[in-house]
Write a protein that holds these residues in place. Sequence first.
Motif, mmCIF file in Angstrom:
data_model
loop_
_atom_site.group_PDB
_atom_site.id
_atom_site.type_symbol
_atom_site.label_atom_id
_atom_site.label_comp_id
_atom_site.label_asym_id
_atom_site.label_seq_id
_atom_site.Cartn_x
_atom_site.Cartn_y
_atom_site.Cartn_z
ATOM 1 N N ARG A 174 0.657 -1.231 -0.036
ATOM 2 C CA ARG A 174 0.004 0.100 0.012
ATOM 3 C C ARG A 174 0.724 1.365 -0.038
ATOM 4 N NH1 ARG A 174 -5.396 -0.372 1.391
ATOM 5 N NH2 ARG A 174 -5.356 1.707 2.434
ATOM 6 N N ALA A 175 2.006 1.214 0.747
ATOM 7 C CA ALA A 175 2.832 2.434 0.845
ATOM 8 C C ALA A 175 3.315 2.451 -0.655
ATOM 9 C CB ALA A 175 3.841 2.144 1.845
ATOM 10 N N ALA A 176 3.665 1.493 -1.413
ATOM 11 C CA ALA A 176 4.696 1.590 -2.598
ATOM 12 C C ALA A 176 3.584 2.366 -3.638
ATOM 13 C CB ALA A 176 5.035 0.353 -2.897
ATOM 14 N N TYR A 177 2.174 1.782 -3.441
ATOM 15 C CA TYR A 177 1.150 2.347 -4.325
ATOM 16 C C TYR A 177 1.050 3.844 -4.107
ATOM 17 C CZ TYR A 177 0.332 -1.770 -7.296
ATOM 18 O OH TYR A 177 0.048 -2.932 -7.886
ATOM 19 N N ALA A 178 1.177 4.063 -2.939
ATOM 20 C CA ALA A 178 0.691 5.550 -2.343
ATOM 21 C C ALA A 178 1.896 6.546 -2.856
ATOM 22 C CB ALA A 178 0.575 5.674 -0.683
ATOM 23 N N ARG A 179 3.187 5.829 -2.762
ATOM 24 C CA ARG A 179 4.319 6.584 -3.233
ATOM 25 C C ARG A 179 4.133 6.955 -4.781
ATOM 26 N NH1 ARG A 179 7.202 3.330 0.566
ATOM 27 N NH2 ARG A 179 7.708 2.075 -1.345
ATOM 28 N N GLN A 180 3.767 5.717 -5.590
ATOM 29 C CA GLN A 180 3.842 6.052 -6.877
ATOM 30 C C GLN A 180 2.759 7.104 -7.204
ATOM 31 O OE1 GLN A 180 5.922 4.450 -9.079
ATOM 32 N NE2 GLN A 180 5.249 5.900 -10.407
ATOM 33 N N ALA A 181 1.552 6.791 -6.532
ATOM 34 C CA ALA A 181 0.429 7.889 -6.948
ATOM 35 C C ALA A 181 0.775 9.279 -6.900
ATOM 36 C CB ALA A 181 -0.921 7.439 -6.289
ATOM 37 N N ALA A 182 1.473 9.512 -5.915
ATOM 38 C CA ALA A 182 1.945 10.741 -5.350
ATOM 39 C C ALA A 182 2.884 11.398 -6.256
ATOM 40 C CB ALA A 182 2.403 10.977 -3.896
ATOM 41 N N HIS A 183 3.713 10.471 -6.884
ATOM 42 C CA HIS A 183 4.687 10.879 -7.972
ATOM 43 C C HIS A 183 3.948 11.294 -9.134
ATOM 44 C CE1 HIS A 183 7.483 10.125 -11.042
ATOM 45 N NE2 HIS A 183 8.357 10.425 -10.575
ATOM 46 N N ASP A 184 2.982 10.205 -9.639
ATOM 47 C CA ASP A 184 2.581 10.308 -10.871
ATOM 48 C C ASP A 184 1.621 11.954 -10.851
ATOM 49 O OD1 ASP A 184 3.667 8.266 -11.677
ATOM 50 O OD2 ASP A 184 1.973 6.833 -11.468
ATOM 51 N N TRP A 185 0.866 12.114 -9.779
ATOM 52 C CA TRP A 185 0.115 13.162 -9.750
ATOM 53 C C TRP A 185 0.936 14.439 -9.859
ATOM 54 C CZ3 TRP A 185 -4.315 15.376 -10.854
ATOM 55 C CH2 TRP A 185 -4.779 16.484 -10.616
ATOM 56 N N HIS A 186 2.008 14.397 -9.156
ATOM 57 C CA HIS A 186 3.088 15.306 -9.258
ATOM 58 C C HIS A 186 3.481 15.745 -10.609
ATOM 59 C CE1 HIS A 186 6.944 17.302 -9.153
ATOM 60 N NE2 HIS A 186 6.662 17.938 -7.981
ATOM 61 N N GLU A 187 3.825 14.585 -11.359
ATOM 62 C CA GLU A 187 4.384 14.671 -12.876
ATOM 63 C C GLU A 187 3.287 15.165 -13.647
ATOM 64 O OE1 GLU A 187 7.969 13.816 -13.650
ATOM 65 O OE2 GLU A 187 7.594 14.689 -11.717
ATOM 66 N N PHE A 188 2.049 14.550 -13.440
ATOM 67 C CA PHE A 188 0.965 15.053 -14.454
ATOM 68 C C PHE A 188 0.627 16.446 -14.208
ATOM 69 C CE2 PHE A 188 -3.568 16.053 -15.080
ATOM 70 C CZ PHE A 188 -3.878 15.165 -16.526
ATOM 71 N N ILE A 189 0.533 17.239 -13.252
ATOM 72 C CA ILE A 189 0.315 18.561 -13.023
ATOM 73 C C ILE A 189 1.447 19.292 -13.200
ATOM 74 C CG2 ILE A 189 -1.754 18.220 -11.651
ATOM 75 C CD1 ILE A 189 -0.021 19.085 -9.123
ATOM 76 N N ALA A 190 2.684 18.877 -13.142
ATOM 77 C CA ALA A 190 3.933 19.638 -13.498
ATOM 78 C C ALA A 190 4.074 19.957 -14.809
ATOM 79 C CB ALA A 190 5.018 19.072 -12.894
ATOM 80 N N PHE A 191 3.698 19.035 -15.774
ATOM 81 C CA PHE A 191 3.813 19.145 -17.123
ATOM 82 C C PHE A 191 2.597 19.890 -17.832
ATOM 83 C CE2 PHE A 191 6.861 15.585 -16.510
ATOM 84 C CZ PHE A 191 7.687 15.871 -17.005
ATOM 85 N N GLU A 254 -8.847 14.461 -1.111
ATOM 86 C CA GLU A 254 -8.710 15.701 -1.177
ATOM 87 C C GLU A 254 -7.091 16.264 -0.956
ATOM 88 O OE1 GLU A 254 -10.255 19.941 0.663
ATOM 89 O OE2 GLU A 254 -11.612 18.142 0.680
ATOM 90 N N ALA A 255 -6.627 15.418 0.285
ATOM 91 C CA ALA A 255 -5.307 15.695 0.649
ATOM 92 C C ALA A 255 -4.376 15.458 -0.563
ATOM 93 C CB ALA A 255 -4.981 15.333 1.969
ATOM 94 N N ASP A 256 -4.702 14.246 -1.187
ATOM 95 C CA ASP A 256 -3.541 13.700 -2.214
ATOM 96 C C ASP A 256 -3.817 14.739 -3.465
ATOM 97 O OD1 ASP A 256 -3.167 11.304 -0.927
ATOM 98 O OD2 ASP A 256 -5.084 10.461 -1.714
ATOM 99 N N PHE A 257 -4.633 15.466 -3.824
ATOM 100 C CA PHE A 257 -4.831 16.178 -4.786
ATOM 101 C C PHE A 257 -4.253 17.512 -4.520
ATOM 102 C CE2 PHE A 257 -8.682 13.630 -6.063
ATOM 103 C CZ PHE A 257 -8.395 13.239 -7.158
ATOM 104 N N CYS A 258 -4.340 17.834 -3.150
ATOM 105 C CA CYS A 258 -3.749 19.322 -2.772
ATOM 106 C C CYS A 258 -2.248 19.216 -2.544
ATOM 107 C CB CYS A 258 -4.528 19.783 -1.728
ATOM 108 S SG CYS A 258 -6.222 20.219 -1.908
ATOM 109 N N ALA A 259 -1.557 17.869 -2.361
ATOM 110 C CA ALA A 259 -0.414 17.898 -1.770
ATOM 111 C C ALA A 259 0.879 18.646 -2.473
ATOM 112 C CB ALA A 259 -0.175 16.340 -1.489
#
Length: 364
Positions: A174-191, A254-259
């Motif tokens: 679960r922690a590995a997926y949470a890290r990947q999800a956070a990374h992917d959302w970061h990359e998606f919105i950054a680009f 909501e916290a994930d989206f805002c992080a």
Amino acid sequence: MTVPESSIVVRPEPMDSAAYTAASRLHAPGLQPAIKLFEAAARAVPMPTPPHPIVIADYGAATGHNSLLPINAAIAVLRKRTRPDHSALVVHTDLPDNDFTALFRTLSEDPDSYLTRDANTFPTAIGRSFYTQIMPSSSVSLGWSSWAVQWLSRTPAPIPDHIQIAYSRDAAVRAAYARQAAHDWHEFIAFRGRELRPGGRLLVMTMGIGEDGDAGHRPTLTAIADALDEVSGAGLITSDERRRMCLPIVARSEADFCAPFAPKGRFEQLEIEHLEIFDAEDRYWNQYRRDGNARVFGAQWAAFARAAVFPSLLAALDGGATDPRASEFCERLKKGVAERLAADPEQTRLPLAHVVLIKRQQPQ
């Protein structure tokens, strides 16, 4: 999607356009309010000066069916703000092995296509992951993404006790997926922050997590996991193939989206203009309550699962989607899912998220 942990995940393509269209109708309750938000965005974005086109990007287009109505609505709003011959360019993006033939067939043949309604709107496509930059910087006025960003860019690890991470008890996975999800959302919105024009807006519709932490979709996902165990136990697939079968999808809170926007509320010049997580209507359940037909209820959810997620499971077969067992695998899995859901009909919770991002003008 391929199976190794370092692999890039291919968002599953539909078995065929008709099946995908039917399955997509499940999400119509979330689509209409998203269209209203997209129309509001179209009324607010700065307009490029002709001959520069109005660029609308469709991130994660698949076969285009979930994009037609919102893009039509946005174009109708934009046309009220500019002259009729101001060109609009719609860029449909997805991974390289997306069925772009089906996409362009949709644009050519579907009665809801914007090509039938606006002679000065032109389509194009890009086959590249949206976890990278895929459009020129400061080129996009409006962005749309529906049912795409829940798919991770890679599979962090097999899920040992389920097919979907929300229902796994393995804390490390679960922690590995949470890290990947956070990374992917970061990359998606950054680009997207690079690609949007100042004042441009992006609407994202995806899986959400309610305040109680429930990611939803439990009955169908559990039925799939149990049916997979049955198919594996019968010897159609190997234990290793079963171990590899998981859905690298995540719902976000909501916290994930805002992080990425903490602490100042801005990231890559983007700000969250609107964020809402709500429960959409389970139309199959409502129909079952009216007619009491459990068999149809199970069959509808099984058909949706086949179109939406079975292709991702097929990738775990030794021969992938072209494995000689693929057709039998899908039919037996679909039958198993339908039987389980028909035997114990249950309403499915469908938490959805609508997120509108705006790129602020640079301070003078």
